[in-house]
Design a protein around this motif. Structure first.
Motif, PDB file in Angstrom:
ATOM      1  N   SER A   1       1.161  -1.336  -0.060  1.00  0.00           N
ATOM      2  CA  SER A   1      -0.381  -0.415  -0.241  1.00  0.00           C
ATOM      3  C   SER A   1       0.840   1.420   0.085  1.00  0.00           C
ATOM      4  O   SER A   1       1.262   1.293   0.602  1.00  0.00           O
ATOM      5  CB  SER A   1      -0.860   0.211   1.092  1.00  0.00           C
ATOM      6  OG  SER A   1      -1.382   1.079   1.585  1.00  0.00           O
ATOM      7  N   ARG A   2       1.016   2.416  -1.027  1.00  0.00           N
ATOM      8  CA  ARG A   2       0.803   3.090  -0.705  1.00  0.00           C
ATOM      9  C   ARG A   2       0.630   4.581  -1.610  1.00  0.00           C
ATOM     10  O   ARG A   2      -0.369   4.608  -2.435  1.00  0.00           O
ATOM     11  CB  ARG A   2       2.933   3.074  -2.181  1.00  0.00           C
ATOM     12  CG  ARG A   2       2.962   1.999  -1.784  1.00  0.00           C
ATOM     13  CD  ARG A   2       4.169   1.863  -3.119  1.00  0.00           C
ATOM     14  NE  ARG A   2       5.647   2.973  -3.175  1.00  0.00           N
ATOM     15  CZ  ARG A   2       6.714   2.816  -3.623  1.00  0.00           C
ATOM     16  NH1 ARG A   2       6.855   1.655  -4.246  1.00  0.00           N
ATOM     17  NH2 ARG A   2       6.729   4.007  -3.918  1.00  0.00           N
ATOM     18  N   ARG A   3       1.142   5.856  -1.750  1.00  0.00           N
ATOM     19  CA  ARG A   3       0.949   6.922  -1.748  1.00  0.00           C
ATOM     20  C   ARG A   3       1.059   7.969  -2.032  1.00  0.00           C
ATOM     21  O   ARG A   3       2.740   7.791  -2.020  1.00  0.00           O
ATOM     22  CB  ARG A   3       0.147   7.577  -0.439  1.00  0.00           C
ATOM     23  CG  ARG A   3      -1.522   6.868   0.025  1.00  0.00           C
ATOM     24  CD  ARG A   3      -2.168   7.784   1.492  1.00  0.00           C
ATOM     25  NE  ARG A   3      -2.864   6.699   1.636  1.00  0.00           N
ATOM     26  CZ  ARG A   3      -4.377   7.180   1.349  1.00  0.00           C
ATOM     27  NH1 ARG A   3      -4.174   7.955   1.204  1.00  0.00           N
ATOM     28  NH2 ARG A   3      -5.545   6.225   1.942  1.00  0.00           N
TER      29      ARG A   3
ATOM     30  N   GLU B   1       1.082  12.840  -3.984  1.00  0.00           N
ATOM     31  CA  GLU B   1      -0.033  13.651  -3.773  1.00  0.00           C
ATOM     32  C   GLU B   1       0.059  13.329  -5.140  1.00  0.00           C
ATOM     33  O   GLU B   1       1.265  14.072  -5.782  1.00  0.00           O
ATOM     34  CB  GLU B   1       0.964  14.613  -3.087  1.00  0.00           C
ATOM     35  CG  GLU B   1      -0.353  16.247  -2.717  1.00  0.00           C
ATOM     36  CD  GLU B   1      -1.121  15.669  -1.206  1.00  0.00           C
ATOM     37  OE1 GLU B   1      -2.009  16.102  -1.340  1.00  0.00           O
ATOM     38  OE2 GLU B   1      -0.782  14.260  -1.056  1.00  0.00           O
TER      39      GLU B   1
ATOM     40  N   SER C   1      -4.425  13.392  -1.930  1.00  0.00           N
ATOM     41  CA  SER C   1      -3.801  12.001  -2.182  1.00  0.00           C
ATOM     42  C   SER C   1      -3.675  10.795  -2.869  1.00  0.00           C
ATOM     43  O   SER C   1      -5.387  10.276  -2.280  1.00  0.00           O
ATOM     44  CB  SER C   1      -3.690  11.487  -0.399  1.00  0.00           C
ATOM     45  OG  SER C   1      -3.056  10.563  -0.264  1.00  0.00           O
TER      46      SER C   1
ATOM     47  N   HIS D   1      -3.964   6.954  -3.778  1.00  0.00           N
ATOM     48  CA  HIS D   1      -3.844   5.566  -2.796  1.00  0.00           C
ATOM     49  C   HIS D   1      -3.578   3.950  -4.391  1.00  0.00           C
ATOM     50  O   HIS D   1      -4.447   4.438  -4.993  1.00  0.00           O
ATOM     51  CB  HIS D   1      -4.656   4.721  -1.382  1.00  0.00           C
ATOM     52  CG  HIS D   1      -3.883   3.825  -1.728  1.00  0.00           C
ATOM     53  ND1 HIS D   1      -4.859   2.626  -2.009  1.00  0.00           N
ATOM     54  CD2 HIS D   1      -3.300   3.248  -0.314  1.00  0.00           C
ATOM     55  CE1 HIS D   1      -4.235   1.236  -1.059  1.00  0.00           C
ATOM     56  NE2 HIS D   1      -3.616   1.746  -0.404  1.00  0.00           N
ATOM     57  N   TYR D   2      -2.419   3.779  -4.117  1.00  0.00           N
ATOM     58  CA  TYR D   2      -2.149   2.668  -4.861  1.00  0.00           C
ATOM     59  C   TYR D   2      -2.067   1.577  -4.757  1.00  0.00           C
ATOM     60  O   TYR D   2      -1.129   1.389  -3.112  1.00  0.00           O
ATOM     61  CB  TYR D   2      -1.483   2.788  -6.152  1.00  0.00           C
ATOM     62  CG  TYR D   2       0.193   3.174  -5.954  1.00  0.00           C
ATOM     63  CD1 TYR D   2       0.730   2.534  -5.864  1.00  0.00           C
ATOM     64  CD2 TYR D   2       0.244   4.568  -5.759  1.00  0.00           C
ATOM     65  CE1 TYR D   2       2.258   2.740  -6.125  1.00  0.00           C
ATOM     66  CE2 TYR D   2       1.883   5.016  -5.351  1.00  0.00           C
ATOM     67  CZ  TYR D   2       2.732   3.902  -5.890  1.00  0.00           C
ATOM     68  OH  TYR D   2       3.959   4.084  -5.393  1.00  0.00           O
TER      69      TYR D   2
ATOM     70  N   SER E   1      -9.371   9.440  -7.438  1.00  0.00           N
ATOM     71  CA  SER E   1      -9.257  10.116  -6.766  1.00  0.00           C
ATOM     72  C   SER E   1     -10.847   9.806  -6.523  1.00  0.00           C
ATOM     73  O   SER E   1     -11.767   9.801  -6.964  1.00  0.00           O
ATOM     74  CB  SER E   1      -9.399  11.448  -7.284  1.00  0.00           C
ATOM     75  OG  SER E   1      -9.512  11.563  -8.243  1.00  0.00           O
TER      76      SER E   1
ATOM     77  N   ASP F   1      -9.507   4.353  -1.030  1.00  0.00           N
ATOM     78  CA  ASP F   1      -8.881   4.785  -0.606  1.00  0.00           C
ATOM     79  C   ASP F   1      -7.774   6.005  -0.435  1.00  0.00           C
ATOM     80  O   ASP F   1      -7.170   6.748  -0.594  1.00  0.00           O
ATOM     81  CB  ASP F   1      -7.885   4.116   0.220  1.00  0.00           C
ATOM     82  CG  ASP F   1      -8.160   2.739   1.455  1.00  0.00           C
ATOM     83  OD1 ASP F   1      -9.562   3.219   1.712  1.00  0.00           O
ATOM     84  OD2 ASP F   1      -8.092   1.649   1.280  1.00  0.00           O
ATOM     85  N   SER F   2      -8.482   7.167  -1.815  1.00  0.00           N
ATOM     86  CA  SER F   2      -7.703   7.904  -2.124  1.00  0.00           C
ATOM     87  C   SER F   2      -8.604   9.237  -1.850  1.00  0.00           C
ATOM     88  O   SER F   2      -9.800   8.772  -1.469  1.00  0.00           O
ATOM     89  CB  SER F   2      -7.903   8.092  -3.859  1.00  0.00           C
ATOM     90  OG  SER F   2      -6.695   7.348  -4.381  1.00  0.00           O
TER      91      SER F   2
ATOM     92  N   GLU G   1      -2.905  11.752 -12.629  1.00  0.00           N
ATOM     93  CA  GLU G   1      -2.486  10.964 -11.425  1.00  0.00           C
ATOM     94  C   GLU G   1      -2.043   9.382 -11.560  1.00  0.00           C
ATOM     95  O   GLU G   1      -1.423   8.626 -11.041  1.00  0.00           O
ATOM     96  CB  GLU G   1      -4.139  10.144 -10.895  1.00  0.00           C
ATOM     97  CG  GLU G   1      -5.098  11.601  -9.960  1.00  0.00           C
ATOM     98  CD  GLU G   1      -6.828  11.228  -9.093  1.00  0.00           C
ATOM     99  OE1 GLU G   1      -7.098  12.092  -9.234  1.00  0.00           O
ATOM    100  OE2 GLU G   1      -6.197  10.363  -9.836  1.00  0.00           O
TER     101      GLU G   1
END
Length: 315
Positions: A28-30, A32, A37, A39-40, A87, A91-92, A106
């Motif tokens: 799990s990473r983020r 900006e 934010s 998430h992927y 977005s 979880d974004s 994105e």
């Protein structure tokens, strides 16, 4: 086991291949992007030195990266794999306004953050395959219109692209998400989860897995992980047929045989826009959510397509 881990445990009986896949959790990473934010999930290849390229999976409307959680691990043998939350979904973070240009940014940022670029564009051959299901296919079209030079191939999976004309307003009104409900418990929300558009799916374990990753806790209860503003009808206002026609990388269209959203005319139209050599791949007995009801057929078809592209040097 934490309470969150308990909530994510699937109770429906599932085959061994599914357990094998979902136990290979993506990192799990983020990143900006334009003040939001994103998430992927990232799956590293089994043997990094043997990696032939990269794959990024884009989910459908109101969905999220975990829709690919049982698919992505099948491609770790040879690829670095990413599934992202656009977005306003998963979880974004949310935005005040949404458009395909922002979502293309994105995608670009996630690809860079995940290391899908081995170096400056002029020094490496692009080897990233972009695969988008439904709404994600439209965002893939937008990205490919701008960045085909970064892509080895574009795969659109059952995205309902209408030919321009009288159906434009119909498409913008199609499949409204409806009001967001609040549920007293997590399990009640899981029980109330439904696929949109409605369709049969015998793989209860996959639907339950998706449902358990679709819920967030808020004040007063539990609700879905998407912003209703992100799913407004204006998301289809762009000329996606022009975006797709502008893409210059190899392309293919995956059509669910029993899709309620994509007609034969639409499938042929979309495939034609992808180019004269673009294959139309029909997934037998599949409905619109083909990665849920025919997941292994989807995996086999995509593996075969990528192998054919790579054998021809068309990447």
């Amino acid at each position: 086991m934490t309470q969150q881990e308990q909530r994510l445990q699937v109770t429906a009986a599932a085959p061994d291949w599914f357990h094998w896949a979902v136990e290979q959790r993506g990192q799990s990473r983020r990143v900006e992007v334009e003040g939001c934010s994103i998430h992927y999930l990232l799956w590293q290849p089994d043997h990094d030195a043997d990696a032939r390229g990269n794959i990024i999976f884009l989910h459908g409307g109101g969905a999220h990266a975990h829709w690919w959680g049982h698919i992505a691990p099948f491609f770790r043998a040879g690829y670095r794999v990413v599934a992202m939350d656009l977005s306003g979904m998963g979880d974004s973070g949310d935005r005040a306004e949404y458009n395909a240009s922002l979502r293309a940014a994105e995608i670009h940022a996630v690809m860079a953050d995940a290391g899908l670029y081995a170096g400056p564009l002029e020094e490496v051959r692009p080897k990233t395959y972009l695969v988008g299901h439904s709404f994600g296919g439209f965002m893939a079209m937008r990205y490919a219109a701008e960045h085909s030079d970064r892509l080895a191939g574009l795969v659109i999976a059952d995205s309902p692209l209408y030919p321009p004309g009288g159906n434009d307003d119909q498409r913008r009104r199609a499949n409204p998400m409806g009001a967001i409900r609040l549920y007293a418990t997590f399990e009640e929300a899981v029980e109330r989860f439904r696929l949109r558009p409605r369709q049969p799916c015998d793989n209860d374990y996959i639907v339950e897995y998706i449902a358990r990753h679709s819920i967030r806790e808020v004040e007063g209860g539990f609700t879905w992980k998407f912003d209703t503003n992100a799913m407004a009808g204006r998301r289809f206002a762009e000329p996606f047929h022009e975006h797709l026609a502008a893409a210059s990388c190899p392309g293919a269209f995956f059509w669910a045989e029993n899709s309620t959203l994509v007609t034969d005319e639409m499938a042929q139209y979309t495939t034609a826009l992808l180019g004269p050599n673009a294959p139309l791949v029909v997934i037998p007995a599949a409905h619109h959510h083909l990665i849920l009801d025919q997941p292994l057929d989807f995996v086999a078809a995509l593996r075969s397509l990528l192998a054919a592209w790579e054998a021809s040097g068309n990447h």
